[in-house]
Design an enzyme around this catalytic site. Structure first.
Site, mmCIF file in Angstrom:
data_model
loop_
_atom_site.group_PDB
_atom_site.id
_atom_site.type_symbol
_atom_site.label_atom_id
_atom_site.label_comp_id
_atom_site.label_asym_id
_atom_site.label_seq_id
_atom_site.Cartn_x
_atom_site.Cartn_y
_atom_site.Cartn_z
ATOM 1 N N ASN A 34 -39.111 10.971 28.192
ATOM 2 C CA ASN A 34 -40.172 11.963 28.334
ATOM 3 C C ASN A 34 -40.013 13.075 27.309
ATOM 4 O O ASN A 34 -38.902 13.611 27.150
ATOM 5 C CB ASN A 34 -40.099 12.589 29.738
ATOM 6 C CG ASN A 34 -41.120 13.687 29.932
ATOM 7 O OD1 ASN A 34 -42.327 13.419 29.962
ATOM 8 N ND2 ASN A 34 -40.657 14.921 30.037
ATOM 9 N N GLU A 35 -41.062 13.412 26.613
ATOM 10 C CA GLU A 35 -41.113 14.572 25.699
ATOM 11 C C GLU A 35 -39.809 14.762 24.928
ATOM 12 O O GLU A 35 -39.195 15.839 24.956
ATOM 13 C CB GLU A 35 -41.482 15.842 26.489
ATOM 14 C CG GLU A 35 -42.875 15.774 27.059
ATOM 15 C CD GLU A 35 -43.402 17.100 27.619
ATOM 16 O OE1 GLU A 35 -42.624 18.046 27.789
ATOM 17 O OE2 GLU A 35 -44.625 17.159 27.885
ATOM 18 N N GLU B 115 -49.747 12.984 30.445
ATOM 19 C CA GLU B 115 -49.740 14.322 31.051
ATOM 20 C C GLU B 115 -50.920 15.091 30.482
ATOM 21 O O GLU B 115 -50.985 15.323 29.262
ATOM 22 C CB GLU B 115 -48.443 15.081 30.759
ATOM 23 C CG GLU B 115 -47.257 14.570 31.559
ATOM 24 C CD GLU B 115 -46.009 15.415 31.402
ATOM 25 O OE1 GLU B 115 -46.127 16.645 31.249
ATOM 26 O OE2 GLU B 115 -44.915 14.825 31.436
ATOM 27 N N ASN C 267 -39.689 16.089 32.758
ATOM 28 C CA ASN C 267 -38.398 16.606 32.295
ATOM 29 C C ASN C 267 -37.268 16.198 33.239
ATOM 30 O O ASN C 267 -36.125 16.046 32.818
ATOM 31 C CB ASN C 267 -38.455 18.137 32.195
ATOM 32 C CG ASN C 267 -39.477 18.609 31.167
ATOM 33 O OD1 ASN C 267 -39.885 17.864 30.291
ATOM 34 N ND2 ASN C 267 -39.892 19.868 31.275
ATOM 35 N N GLU D 208 -43.622 14.066 39.997
ATOM 36 C CA GLU D 208 -42.292 14.369 39.459
ATOM 37 C C GLU D 208 -41.443 15.000 40.558
ATOM 38 O O GLU D 208 -41.954 15.708 41.434
ATOM 39 C CB GLU D 208 -42.428 15.345 38.271
ATOM 40 C CG GLU D 208 -41.084 15.763 37.700
ATOM 41 C CD GLU D 208 -41.175 16.434 36.330
ATOM 42 O OE1 GLU D 208 -42.302 16.697 35.851
ATOM 43 O OE2 GLU D 208 -40.106 16.680 35.743
ATOM 44 N N GLN E 93 -50.094 17.432 37.775
ATOM 45 C CA GLN E 93 -49.480 16.402 38.576
ATOM 46 C C GLN E 93 -50.334 16.172 39.825
ATOM 47 O O GLN E 93 -51.495 16.554 39.797
ATOM 48 C CB GLN E 93 -48.064 16.824 38.921
ATOM 49 C CG GLN E 93 -47.205 17.014 37.655
ATOM 50 C CD GLN E 93 -45.716 17.130 37.914
ATOM 51 O OE1 GLN E 93 -45.249 17.028 39.033
ATOM 52 N NE2 GLN E 93 -44.938 17.362 36.836
ATOM 53 N N TYR F 222 -51.730 20.391 27.737
ATOM 54 C CA TYR F 222 -52.061 21.343 28.798
ATOM 55 C C TYR F 222 -52.882 22.468 28.186
ATOM 56 O O TYR F 222 -52.593 22.914 27.074
ATOM 57 C CB TYR F 222 -50.784 21.925 29.411
ATOM 58 C CG TYR F 222 -49.977 20.910 30.189
ATOM 59 C CD1 TYR F 222 -50.348 20.559 31.476
ATOM 60 C CD2 TYR F 222 -48.850 20.301 29.630
ATOM 61 C CE1 TYR F 222 -49.613 19.626 32.214
ATOM 62 C CE2 TYR F 222 -48.109 19.370 30.352
ATOM 63 C CZ TYR F 222 -48.496 19.033 31.639
ATOM 64 O OH TYR F 222 -47.774 18.118 32.352
HETATM 65 O O1 AHR Z 1 -45.737 18.427 34.207
HETATM 66 C C1 AHR Z 1 -44.775 19.434 34.074
HETATM 67 C C2 AHR Z 1 -43.857 19.208 32.897
HETATM 68 O O2 AHR Z 1 -44.602 19.350 31.717
HETATM 69 C C3 AHR Z 1 -43.229 17.849 32.749
HETATM 70 O O3 AHR Z 1 -42.056 17.706 33.481
HETATM 71 C C4 AHR Z 1 -42.935 17.786 31.284
HETATM 72 O O4 AHR Z 1 -42.960 16.471 30.796
HETATM 73 C C5 AHR Z 1 -43.982 18.673 30.653
HETATM 74 O O5 AHR Z 1 -43.424 19.580 29.774
#
Ligand code: AHR
Length: 499
Positions: A172-173, A292, A72, A27, A351, A244
């Site tokens: 994305n999201e 992710e 994001n 990213e 990432q 996450y």
């Molecule tokens: O990977 C970091 C961020 O986590 C990404 O930009 C977003 O998609 C997620 O909230």
């Protein structure tokens, strides 16, 4: 000492090992691109400004598909800013990460970098603050051979061959209030369906990913997937999952069981997608792009982010330093993705460099492997053929966050002439003694057995101590009469390659 017995049955095939399971994510965030992948003037930089020390580590990591350019970031991105003569590219504000974007690396440069690492591109389009036409324009620029305005522009910009990008993310999201232009499920579902339908008019074989929930803890989780898919089911191929994990309040036992939550997340999304598919009487199955996943100390990030008011280019953001325990969790999450290869057919470790990443760099200086690098690279190297379902007979323990969890987790892969077993021991104190019935694999020799563990589960690799943590040969591994025995230290991840 806890004991566990694992039975492997060659016939208990879950699915093929998918190379896309070993995807990653780049990213335009922090120093992932600038001073991560790209640093003209660095002693190892090639003529295009790419750090070859990083390229070598990415190749060793064994990542396959790379999701780009966000995240994001993509929701405020104008792709046109990042192509053509560099001196004419505008500097913009990136609202998502409160940073400046110089646009010195864009699609054409990133595609060149991907060739160095032999990776596939998975491109995200901005559906949040832009519309269908910019997405179609990007598709024409990227994939049309030549003879149209935008494909000829790409050729004029120095990229004669089309990028031929197969996988595309529709934003994305979009469920997250932090997302620039976030939407309700109903609004997003309609926009995603229309964008996807238009993109498939240009190329019916594209593989399109619609946004699922940003995490299983989102208040709209479940309803979001259902509503979005009710609109977009016929036009898309994947629904995304993001997850996450981190250790909360010193509860290492729960943290080590994070993979059980990922498993639940996958179950729920599969059930929801299949429910919509059934209601539509559709023959088609929507698979998961787990695009992710990682350990991320998000709580600490949220607290520190509030302090940054400056607009800076490539600031140090999300530079988490990973521990041995983090690496065990990452290895275990990857085992879960493998185990769910029947429906999770693509995934991206979020990432790749500097930003919650397995690879770290210093500007003008070294590049090194974080602890989390190892389980990923070893699994990517050893897993091949088919994933098989192990039967694990092991003690369990109670976790505060994820209920009852097995102390031992395992998955295996089998190919024509080789197989591999991946294991974790989640016990905080004790080594575990494992026996594995490998008779049906036809394997009789251990080619490799490595374990990642440390007497300090919070040990890390840092700029000053780049090799503090690395996997070591597990000398307890032995095989006799079709039974493999091995001891797993507490809080450890292990891989065994058999021939
Ligand atoms: O990977 C970091 C961020 O986590 C990404 O930009 C977003 O998609 C997620 O909230």
């Amino acid at each position: 000492m806890p004991r566990a017995h694992i039975t492997l049955d060659r016939q208990a095939v879950i699915a093929p090992v998918r190379r896309r399971t070993f995807g990653s994510f780049v990213e335009h965030l922090g120093r992932c691109v600038y001073t991560g992948l790209y640093e003209p003037g660095h002693p190892t930089a090639n003529d295009d400004g790419f750090r070859m020390d990083v390229v070598e580590l990415v190749k060793e990591l064994g990542s396959t598909t790379i999701r780009y350019p966000g995240g994001n970031f993509v929701s405020g991105f104008r792709w046109e800013d990042s192509v053509g003569p560099r001196e004419q590219r505008p500097v913009r504000r990136d609202l998502a990460w409160h940073a400046l974007e110089s646009n010195q690396v864009g699609l054409d440069e990133f595609a060149k970098w991907l060739k160095l690492t032999d990776s596939e591109l998975m491109l995200a389009v901005n559906v949040a603050t832009r519309g269908i036409l910019p997405a179609l324009d990007l598709l024409e620029y990227a994939n049309h051979p030549s003879g149209t305005a935008l494909s000829d522009l790409r050729v004029a910009n120095g990229t004669p061959d089309p990028h031929d990008i197969r996988m595309w993310c529709l934003g994305n999201e979009m469920d997250g209030p932090w997302q620039t232009g976030f939407m309700t499920a109903d609004d997003y579902g309609k926009i995603a369906a229309r964008t996807a339908a238009a993109m498939k008019m240009a190329d019916k074989d594209l593989e399109l990913v619609v946004c699922g929930s940003s995490g299983s803890g989102m208040p709209t989780f479940g309803d979001w997937e259902r509503t979005v898919l009710e609109h977009a089911y016929d036009h898309v191929d994947y629904v995304s999952c993001h997850a996450y994990y981190q250790e909360h309040d010193g509860d290492l036992g729960s943290f080590l069981a994070s993979a059980t939550d990922m498993d639940y997340f996958i179950d729920t999304v599969v059930a929801t997608a299949d429910h919509v598919g059934f209601k539509k009487r559709s023959d088609k199955k929507i698979n998961i792009s787990f695009d992710e996943w990682n350990v991320w100390y998000l709580k600490e990030h949220m607290e520190s982010q509030k302090l940054d008011t400056e607009w800076r280019h490539a600031p140090r953001q999300l530079e988490d330093t990973y521990t041995v325990a983090d690496a065990v969790v990452v290895g275990n999450l990857l085992m879960t993705l493998l185990k769910r290869s029947d429906r999770v057919t693509s995934a991206s470790l979020a990432q790749l460099v500097n930003v919650i990443a397995p690879i770290m760099t210093e500007p003008g200086g070294a590049a090194w492997r974080q602890t989390t690098f190892y389980p990923f690279s070893i699994t990517s190297r050893l897993a091949s053929g088919e994933v098989i379902r192990p039967v694990v007979d092991a003690p369990t323990y109670q976790t505060g966050r994820h209920g009852e969890a097995s102390v031992i987790d395992a998955v295996a892969t089998v190919d024509e002439d080789r197989s591999a077993v991946f294991l974790v021991n989640r016990d905080l104190e004790e080594a575990a003694q494992i026996t594995i019935d490998v008779r049906s694999l036809g394997s009789s020799r251990i080619a490799e057995a490595v374990t990642l563990a440390d007497s300090d589960v919070y040990a890390k690799n840092t700029l000053a101590e780049q090799h503090r943590v690395s996997p070591a040969a597990n000398t307890t591994a032995a095989i006799a009469d079709g039974v493999l025995t091995i001891d797993l230290p507490p809080v450890s991840w292990t891989a065994i390659a058999l021939r």
